[in-house]
Design a protein around this motif. Structure first.
Motif, PDB file in Angstrom:
ATOM      1  N   THR A  79       0.736  -1.298  -0.084  1.00 30.15           N
ATOM      2  CA  THR A  79      -0.121   0.055  -0.188  1.00 30.15           C
ATOM      3  C   THR A  79       0.879   1.152  -0.013  1.00 30.15           C
ATOM      4  O   THR A  79       2.051   1.278   0.351  1.00 30.15           O
ATOM      5  CB  THR A  79      -0.977   0.679   1.636  1.00 30.15           C
ATOM      6  OG1 THR A  79       0.056  -0.058   2.645  1.00 30.15           O
ATOM      7  CG2 THR A  79      -2.134  -1.274   1.435  1.00 30.15           C
ATOM      8  N   PHE A  80       0.021   2.751  -0.588  1.00 30.25           N
ATOM      9  CA  PHE A  80       0.730   3.860  -0.210  1.00 30.25           C
ATOM     10  C   PHE A  80       1.834   3.943   1.366  1.00 30.25           C
ATOM     11  O   PHE A  80       2.597   5.047   1.559  1.00 30.25           O
ATOM     12  CB  PHE A  80       0.150   4.517  -0.711  1.00 30.25           C
ATOM     13  CG  PHE A  80       0.993   6.201  -1.020  1.00 30.25           C
ATOM     14  CD1 PHE A  80       1.896   6.410  -1.702  1.00 30.25           C
ATOM     15  CD2 PHE A  80       0.268   7.603  -0.486  1.00 30.25           C
ATOM     16  CE1 PHE A  80       3.004   7.270  -2.190  1.00 30.25           C
ATOM     17  CE2 PHE A  80       0.739   8.455  -0.674  1.00 30.25           C
ATOM     18  CZ  PHE A  80       1.969   8.275  -1.344  1.00 30.25           C
ATOM     19  N   ARG A  81       0.797   3.552   2.445  1.00 26.97           N
ATOM     20  CA  ARG A  81       1.202   4.035   3.274  1.00 26.97           C
ATOM     21  C   ARG A  81       2.622   3.077   3.591  1.00 26.97           C
ATOM     22  O   ARG A  81       3.370   3.334   4.293  1.00 26.97           O
ATOM     23  CB  ARG A  81       0.038   3.500   4.638  1.00 26.97           C
ATOM     24  CG  ARG A  81       0.510   3.642   5.670  1.00 26.97           C
ATOM     25  CD  ARG A  81      -0.760   2.975   6.802  1.00 26.97           C
ATOM     26  NE  ARG A  81      -2.211   3.945   6.416  1.00 26.97           N
ATOM     27  CZ  ARG A  81      -2.729   2.778   6.223  1.00 26.97           C
ATOM     28  NH1 ARG A  81      -2.947   1.644   5.728  1.00 26.97           N
ATOM     29  NH2 ARG A  81      -4.241   3.261   6.147  1.00 26.97           N
ATOM     30  N   GLU A  82       2.628   1.670   3.371  1.00 32.87           N
ATOM     31  CA  GLU A  82       3.699   1.014   3.786  1.00 32.87           C
ATOM     32  C   GLU A  82       4.786   1.671   3.038  1.00 32.87           C
ATOM     33  O   GLU A  82       5.662   1.095   2.918  1.00 32.87           O
ATOM     34  CB  GLU A  82       3.436  -0.273   2.983  1.00 32.87           C
ATOM     35  CG  GLU A  82       2.715  -1.323   4.171  1.00 32.87           C
ATOM     36  CD  GLU A  82       1.698  -2.143   3.354  1.00 32.87           C
ATOM     37  OE1 GLU A  82       1.632  -3.783   4.578  1.00 32.87           O
ATOM     38  OE2 GLU A  82       2.044  -3.176   1.905  1.00 32.87           O
ATOM     39  N   GLN A  83       4.935   1.981   1.878  1.00 33.58           N
ATOM     40  CA  GLN A  83       5.999   2.716   1.153  1.00 33.58           C
ATOM     41  C   GLN A  83       6.488   3.934   1.846  1.00 33.58           C
ATOM     42  O   GLN A  83       7.556   3.732   2.050  1.00 33.58           O
ATOM     43  CB  GLN A  83       5.362   3.379  -0.377  1.00 33.58           C
ATOM     44  CG  GLN A  83       4.598   2.068  -1.507  1.00 33.58           C
ATOM     45  CD  GLN A  83       5.674   0.895  -1.305  1.00 33.58           C
ATOM     46  OE1 GLN A  83       6.774   0.848  -1.371  1.00 33.58           O
ATOM     47  NE2 GLN A  83       4.440  -0.291  -0.774  1.00 33.58           N
ATOM     48  N   ILE A  84       5.868   5.063   2.810  1.00 36.96           N
ATOM     49  CA  ILE A  84       6.666   5.960   3.307  1.00 36.96           C
ATOM     50  C   ILE A  84       6.930   5.311   4.653  1.00 36.96           C
ATOM     51  O   ILE A  84       7.510   6.095   5.120  1.00 36.96           O
ATOM     52  CB  ILE A  84       4.566   6.709   3.642  1.00 36.96           C
ATOM     53  CG1 ILE A  84       4.339   6.767   2.218  1.00 36.96           C
ATOM     54  CG2 ILE A  84       5.353   8.225   4.298  1.00 36.96           C
ATOM     55  CD1 ILE A  84       2.629   8.081   2.948  1.00 36.96           C
ATOM     56  N   ILE A  85       6.515   4.170   5.439  1.00 36.34           N
ATOM     57  CA  ILE A  85       6.948   4.343   6.461  1.00 36.34           C
ATOM     58  C   ILE A  85       8.085   2.844   6.385  1.00 36.34           C
ATOM     59  O   ILE A  85       8.241   2.578   7.523  1.00 36.34           O
ATOM     60  CB  ILE A  85       5.917   3.292   8.111  1.00 36.34           C
ATOM     61  CG1 ILE A  85       5.504   2.334   7.060  1.00 36.34           C
ATOM     62  CG2 ILE A  85       4.439   4.283   7.713  1.00 36.34           C
ATOM     63  CD1 ILE A  85       4.096   1.428   7.528  1.00 36.34           C
ATOM     64  N   TYR A  86       8.122   2.411   5.721  1.00 35.63           N
ATOM     65  CA  TYR A  86       8.979   1.360   4.942  1.00 35.63           C
ATOM     66  C   TYR A  86      10.255   2.297   5.607  1.00 35.63           C
ATOM     67  O   TYR A  86      10.997   3.654   5.633  1.00 35.63           O
ATOM     68  CB  TYR A  86       9.502   1.376   3.398  1.00 35.63           C
ATOM     69  CG  TYR A  86      10.187   0.111   3.525  1.00 35.63           C
ATOM     70  CD1 TYR A  86       9.724  -1.386   3.473  1.00 35.63           C
ATOM     71  CD2 TYR A  86      11.734   0.203   3.063  1.00 35.63           C
ATOM     72  CE1 TYR A  86      10.565  -2.611   3.296  1.00 35.63           C
ATOM     73  CE2 TYR A  86      12.154  -0.848   2.288  1.00 35.63           C
ATOM     74  CZ  TYR A  86      11.924  -2.687   2.491  1.00 35.63           C
ATOM     75  OH  TYR A  86      13.000  -3.012   2.209  1.00 35.63           O
ATOM     76  N   PRO A  87      11.433   0.718   6.541  1.00 33.81           N
ATOM     77  CA  PRO A  87      10.447  -0.788   7.003  1.00 33.81           C
ATOM     78  C   PRO A  87      10.231  -1.052   8.243  1.00 33.81           C
ATOM     79  O   PRO A  87      10.342  -1.958   7.912  1.00 33.81           O
ATOM     80  CB  PRO A  87      12.867  -0.994   7.219  1.00 33.81           C
ATOM     81  CG  PRO A  87      13.286   0.149   7.272  1.00 33.81           C
ATOM     82  CD  PRO A  87      12.638   1.678   7.363  1.00 33.81           C
ATOM     83  N   MET A  88       9.046  -0.300   7.970  1.00 36.09           N
ATOM     84  CA  MET A  88       8.770  -0.577   9.231  1.00 36.09           C
ATOM     85  C   MET A  88       6.985  -1.007   8.396  1.00 36.09           C
ATOM     86  O   MET A  88       5.900  -0.648   7.783  1.00 36.09           O
ATOM     87  CB  MET A  88       7.758   0.625  10.489  1.00 36.09           C
ATOM     88  CG  MET A  88       6.900   0.458  11.728  1.00 36.09           C
ATOM     89  SD  MET A  88       6.102   2.044  12.037  1.00 36.09           S
ATOM     90  CE  MET A  88       7.721   2.657  12.605  1.00 36.09           C
TER      91      MET A  88
END
Length: 832
Positions: free
Chosen positions: A657-666
């Motif tokens: 998701t777009f959220r996962e791209q921002i918070i990566y590597p969390m």
């Protein structure tokens, strides 16, 4: 009504007469409510009493076995239905609560390292099954590495040595880690059902002979009774065959689960084995070159092959034992001895003519991996290939790999032709002929010695012996056929063992990055086994309040170790220049929306230099993915949560998701567990001027959008996403490698001022001197292992910057001349 009554009386008479004809049990005078108990007690007495009639005892065995399997099947089905109803009721009751905000996490990490996963089942996504995954035991991998490291060291001194058996015995410890493991019980159940199938086959053979005898002697009632027993015994026989197939498939899946988890835990952990594999000089085989194919395809083929070989060997061996014991009473010791002599001769011939299938299968798997890998390369680089119009070259390469794969696949089938001819002739036709000969021996001997030819008895004995001989021949032929399966399993076992050995070597804390050291040369000094400390000798200090490099030689990891290519000699710098012992300045617990900055001013350094001089190598050393070879080299780095390294090529999770791209590597689970909210991400996107992306969807719902973001976002947007990750994670130190080369000048100015405004400590790696104005220090890397560190606030640095400005101004003065030359060339081109 009278006809119906007569029919019921006849049917009741037949039902009462049938137990007497079949089992010798008279039910007249027994109350109807006691029929079942009386019949079961009589069946049990018949089986336990050796003096009971043989036919009655056999039929009692058939009936009891059928009843036992039927009861087991019914109980299993009932238990499954009850479990399904309870699960459905629990899911329905949970769904009726309808909480206002509910998030079902895909997995949860427990304090002991175990993982709890919730896997959707059936079509309703709300129905989730809870699966507990045991915690990873790091000590196990450190212990197991010695099994792979010292494999085969003392094979010369052993009386018997088999590379295949030794490799398989080591891998077996992963497949069945302990005696009480569930795979042990599955193997036990499989052996039980294999024995049961052999016993049922023996029973069916006897029943077959009895039916033939009933037909020849004209005994209609016995024929019907034995035929009914045939239909009864068919159910447990079918059940047994299905159970064996199910257990074999279940065991294969369990083996695959254990082996894949074992590989994943080493391949994907904090020691970065997936990255360090490229530096292992001993991992030059195709297994590691195509490790994706090895982990997916080879593991599956190996698990299927080992379970298939086990079943193909265990069943014939059990058949040989049971049928041989029974046939010994009919054929005698000489007949059985002749059969096994035939087996040994056949086995020797087939073994001698068996082609090297293990080596051929290994080459075929390697060719499959190369072909698959190249297609994966095409998928990952479609746009670049399209720009170059490289279709012709790529098609030629793909066709070459495909032709080689077809050659390897056809080669395996081609070398089997002569072997299959010999195998079919010996196993199908020669053994069948010998079976007729051995089956006729007792009949001929009995007829000659007694002078009486009892056709009914001889026919029955011949049918039984023939059926058992054919079953024995089938068992022997399957045992001989297993030679091919074992040869193929040898190839798969070697590939899996190579994969595990390399992973253990790379995963080890003593990994020397592929350095090859002459043990004999150093043995005079060390007088012991060579260790990694003789190759990689640098020191790493963690949880430091800054980034410091002391006397570090930047050397490209290779098989030459510290004698490899040196890029930078005795590198030394420190960020910030003055280190304080107070570590309370961390902003990791603060909300960035509150506009809070670090309490101390941030320090920054720019690393400049030409291509290939070792700028990115410095980042690799700071990230601890490259070693420090020289003994007096010291690397001091902050904690993992305080350091953030940005590579040249931005990475985006596939299918995330777009959220996962921002918070990566969390991960998304950790994001919500720590109490973060989407409004923080919206603020971060606004800080890096990417909040316009949210307008593509319905407000914040765009954060849940799933796409291939490396293709959706432009080059500049991808690089700004890296800055968004810095703003979200708020590390005290960041290392940026060519982080703004695809961003416009005004946006670049804004982003660097943003880092300075929030007082981040950062190191920038670039080839552009124009970035000097955003940094406090400049590290210039030369192409001859030299380097120079200067403070950009000193007179020397100012003079250097002024010289750079003068150089740019001189170049600008020539712009008009270059424009005139360009116009002249354009006119010449137009005339042509």
């Amino acid at each position: 009504m009278a006809e119906t009554s007569i029919t019921r009386q006849r049917l009741g008479h037949l039902l009462l007469k049938f137990p007497y004809e079949c089992l010798g049990l008279d039910l007249s005078g027994v109350a109807r409510g006691k029929y079942i108990r009386v019949v079961l007690e009589h069946l049990w007495r018949l089986i336990r009493n050796p003096n009971s009639a043989l036919n009655h005892r056999k039929r009692a065995q058939v009936i009891l076995i059928t009843l036992a399997f039927s009861a087991t099947t019914a109980a299993s089905g009932l238990g499954y239905v009850v479990y399904g109803l309870i699960s459905r009721l629990r899911a329905d009751s949970f769904n009726k609560r309808k909480p206002i905000m509910r998030r079902t996490r895909s997995q949860v990490m427990l304090d002991n390292g175990a993982r709890v996963m919730y896997v959707p089942y059936e079509e309703n996504v709300n129905n989730k099954k809870r699966i507990l995954i045991r915690p990873k035991n790091d000590d196990m991998y450190e212990h197991d590495k010695f099994l792979f490291k010292y494999f085969g060291k003392n094979k010369v001194s052993q009386v018997f040595y088999s590379k295949f058996i030794s490799q398989l015995s080591i891998i077996y410890r992963i497949l069945v880690p302990k005696f009480t493991d569930r795979n042990s019980f599955l193997i036990t159940f499989q052996i039980f059902f294999l024995i049961m199938r052999t016993w049922l086959s023996l029973f069916v053979a006897r029943l077959d002979g009895q039916i033939v005898k009933d037909i020849i002697s004209g005994k209609g009632k016995k024929f019907l009774v034995d035929l009914l027993c045939w239909f009864l015994i068919a159910f447990p026989a079918s059940y047994t065959n299905s159970a064996i197939k199910f257990l074999q498939r279940k065991l294969s899946l369990n083996f695959r689960i254990n082996l894949t988890r074992y590989i994943h835990d080493m391949y994907l952990d904090k020691r970065l084995a997936f990255y360090k594999l490229t530096f292992d000089s001993q991992a030059s085989s195709s297994v590691i070159a195509n490790i994706d194919n090895s982990i997916t395809s080879d593991v599956t083929k190996f698990c299927d092959a080992i379970c298939s070989v086990f079943a193909n060997i265990a069943k014939p061996v059990i058949d040989l034992i049971f049928f041989s014991v029974y046939l010994r009473d009919n054929l005698g010791t000489i007949g059985i001895g002749g059969i096994f002599v035939n087996y040994f001769i056949t086995g020797y011939i087939l073994k001698r003519w068996t082609p090297p299938l293990g080596m051929l299968v290994s080459k075929r798997s390697a060719a499959e991996g190369d072909y698959y890998n190249y297609h994966l390369n095409l998928i990952n680089n479609t746009e670049e290939i399209a720009f170059y119009h490289g279709t012709k070259v790529e098609r030629t390469k793909v066709n070459a790999l495909y032709d080689y794969l077809m050659d390897q696949m056809l080669l395996v089938d081609r070398v089997k032709i002569n072997y299959n001819i010999l195998e079919d002739y010996v196993l199908k036709y020669t053994w069948s002929a010998l079976g007729y000969i051995f089956a006729s021996i007792p009949i001929v001997v009995t007829t000659i010695t007694t002078g009486v030819n009892n056709e009914e008895v001889n026919m029955r004995e011949f049918i039984v012996n023939k059926r058992l001989m054919l079953s024995l021949a089938d068992a022997g032929s399957r045992l001989m056929h297993s030679f091919k399966d074992i040869a193929q399993l040898t190839g798969y076992t070697n590939r899996i063992f190579t994969l595990l050995a390399v992973l253990h070597r790379v995963h080890s804390a003593d990994f020397n990055y592929g350095a090859i050291v002459d043990e004999d040369k150093d043995s005079k000094i060390t007088s012991g086994p060579l260790t990694n400390t003789e190759t990689v000798r640098g020191t790493v200090q963690r949880s430091f309040n800054g980034i410091r490099l002391e006397n570090i030689d930047v050397i490209i990891p290779s098989k030459h170790g510290k004698e490899g290519t040196k890029l930078i000699n005795k590198l030394r710098f420190q960020i910030p220049p003055v280190i304080t012992l107070d570590n309370t300045n961390s902003d990791s617990q603060l909300n960035i929306s509150q506009k809070l900055m670090f309490q101390s001013p941030g320090s920054s350094m720019l690393i400049l230099g030409p291509n290939g001089c070792g700028k990115t190598s410095i980042q690799r050393i700071v990230a601890e993915i490259w070693p420090i070879y020289n003994k007096n080299g010291l690397l001091s780095v902050p904690g993992a949560s305080e350091l953030f390294c940005i590579p040249q090529k931005p990475y985006f999770i596939q299918g995330g998701t777009f959220r996962e791209q921002i918070i990566y590597p969390m991960s998304a689970d950790t994001f919500f567990d720590l109490g973060h909210r989407d409004k923080e991400l919206v603020h971060v996107l606004g800080e890096v001027k990417l909040d316009y992306l949210l307008k593509r969807g319905k407000g914040w719902q765009y954060l849940d959008a799933v796409a291939e973001w490396k293709d959706v976002l432009s080059g500049g947007e991808r690089q700004r996403m890296n800055f968004a990750r810095i703003m979200f994670h708020k590390p005290r130190f960041a290392v940026l490698d060519e982080a703004t080369n695809a961003i416009s000048g005004d946006m670049e100015d804004y982003l660097f001022n943003l880092l300075k405004r929030y007082r981040f400590n950062f190191i920038t790696i670039s080839q552009r001197p124009s970035l000097i104005k955003y940094h406090d220090l400049a590290l210039e890397i030369g192409g001859d292992e030299s380097w120079r560190l200067q403070d950009l606030g000193t007179d020397e640095a100012i003079t250097s910057i002024e010289k750079e400005i003068e150089t740019l101004e001189d170049k600008l003065e020539n712009v008009n001349t270059w424009e005139e030359e360009r116009s002249a060339l354009t006119k010449k081109l137009a005339h042509i």
